[in-house]
Motif scaffolding. Structure first.
Motif, PDB file in Angstrom:
ATOM      1  N   ILE A  45      31.205  50.155  45.016  1.00  0.00           N
ATOM      2  CA  ILE A  45      31.381  50.375  43.580  1.00  0.00           C
ATOM      3  C   ILE A  45      31.127  51.844  43.244  1.00  0.00           C
ATOM      4  O   ILE A  45      31.891  52.480  42.509  1.00  0.00           O
ATOM      5  CB  ILE A  45      30.438  49.459  42.774  1.00  0.00           C
ATOM      6  N   VAL A  61      38.685  51.564  36.704  1.00  0.00           N
ATOM      7  CA  VAL A  61      37.530  50.861  36.152  1.00  0.00           C
ATOM      8  C   VAL A  61      37.623  49.332  36.286  1.00  0.00           C
ATOM      9  O   VAL A  61      36.619  48.697  36.624  1.00  0.00           O
ATOM     10  CB  VAL A  61      37.319  51.300  34.691  1.00  0.00           C
ATOM     11  N   LEU A  64      36.154  48.179  39.471  1.00  0.00           N
ATOM     12  CA  LEU A  64      34.688  48.199  39.479  1.00  0.00           C
ATOM     13  C   LEU A  64      34.133  46.952  38.790  1.00  0.00           C
ATOM     14  O   LEU A  64      33.149  46.357  39.252  1.00  0.00           O
ATOM     15  CB  LEU A  64      34.170  49.458  38.790  1.00  0.00           C
ATOM     16  N   VAL A  65      34.774  46.566  37.689  1.00  0.00           N
ATOM     17  CA  VAL A  65      34.317  45.360  36.978  1.00  0.00           C
ATOM     18  C   VAL A  65      34.432  44.146  37.895  1.00  0.00           C
ATOM     19  O   VAL A  65      33.495  43.337  38.018  1.00  0.00           O
ATOM     20  CB  VAL A  65      35.148  45.150  35.693  1.00  0.00           C
ATOM     21  N   ALA A  68      31.749  44.204  40.603  1.00  0.00           N
ATOM     22  CA  ALA A  68      30.428  43.878  40.080  1.00  0.00           C
ATOM     23  C   ALA A  68      30.315  42.391  39.762  1.00  0.00           C
ATOM     24  O   ALA A  68      29.233  41.811  39.858  1.00  0.00           O
ATOM     25  CB  ALA A  68      30.147  44.700  38.823  1.00  0.00           C
TER      26      ALA A  68
END
Lengths: 131, 151
Positions: A45, A61, A64-65, A68
């Motif tokens: 990440i 982005v 990354l979400v 996570a």
């Protein structure tokens, strides 16, 4: 961001990830590997965020979400099925050890006669404490 | 004197990025060198939360305001929600399968509590009180050896 900052960050992330991978190889138990895998995910990440920051690309982005969100599934699954492992069981075997085990298994199999089930014999010595 | 605010943001973003990357490196060193499962978990938590927060601050300063900045908050939020779940499961499984080294623990309250629960005698459990009798006062402290019930 200046070039040396990017190089420094990339080097730190790469070395951290590499050390975590060494821990994944060494074990000694599945849970240790799980923790090291969590670190690898966190490093991934961070690396994605570093790339997005360098290129000023905001379309990274969502990746990354997603990372996570699903990063914890592996840990929870492995921890749910964690069992008591006998000493040395979690180690990655070398090629020679696997060959020696296989020869031992074949020898026992031929000694027991052709009527016995090889599946059963193999499972008998692996089940120590699996609960 | 005019200040170039993009330069300031870039410098702060660089500092945050370096901090986050250093935490990832520290976690790698810690997970490799620490002796047992709980210490390794302790080392592994740093880039998962603080490192991620720092990196996301850096990225947010770099790409500026907008819907993507909100998504960065979501990344941190999801990690804050999911990391304790994973850590709880791993720690619980590690304790139950004997991967926690007892000699390295300073305080081990779970073992004490388990021993106490195992040695609790069955007559300590209060008999059911009929409705017409005097009930014990609510909020009365449970006696020694008696486990408080949470319902």
């Amino acid at each position: 961001m200046s070039g040396w900052v990017v190089i420094l960050c990339g080097a730190l992330l790469a070395v951290g990830c590499l050390l975590a991978v060494v821990r994944i190889e060494k074990g000694p138990s599945m849970l240790d590997r799980t923790i090291a895998l969590d670190i690898v995910v966190a490093t991934m990440i961070s690396a994605g965020a570093l790339y997005a920051a360098v290129q000023k690309r905001a379309d990274i982005v969502p990746i990354l979400v997603a990372l996570a969100l699903v990063g914890f599934v592996a840990s929870v699954t492995i921890a749910r099925f964690a069992a008591v492992e006998p000493e040395g069981e979690g180690r990655v075997r070398t090629r020679e050890e696997i060959a020696a085990e296989e020869a031992e298994r074949l020898r026992r199999e031929s000694a027991a006669g052709p009527s016995s089930d090889p599946e059963d014999q193999d499972g008998a010595d692996r089940q120590g404490g699996a609960r | 004197m005019s200040i170039e605010w993009t330069t300031v943001a870039d410098v702060i973003a660089s500092v945050c990025m370096i901090g986050g990357a250093f935490l990832a490196f520290a976690a790698g060193v810690g997970v490799l060198r620490f002796p047992d499962l709980l210490s390794r978990m302790h080392a592994g938590t740093k880039p998962q939360v603080l490192g991620l927060v720092l990196v996301m601050i850096g990225l947010g300063l770099r790409i500026g305001p907008g819907p993507e900045a909100g998504a960065l908050v979501l990344v941190v939020l999801f990690q804050l929600i999911t990391a304790p779940v994973a850590a709880h499961m791993v720690g619980r499984a590690g304790y139950r399968t004997g991967k926690v080294r007892k000699d390295l623990l300073v305080v081990d309250e779970l073992t004490i509590d388990q021993a106490r629960a195992d040695s609790a005698e069955p007559q300590n459990v209060a008999p059911p009180v009929p409705d017409n009798e005097q009930r014990p006062e609510p909020g009365a402290r449970p006696g020694p050896g008696e486990k408080p019930d949470f319902d």
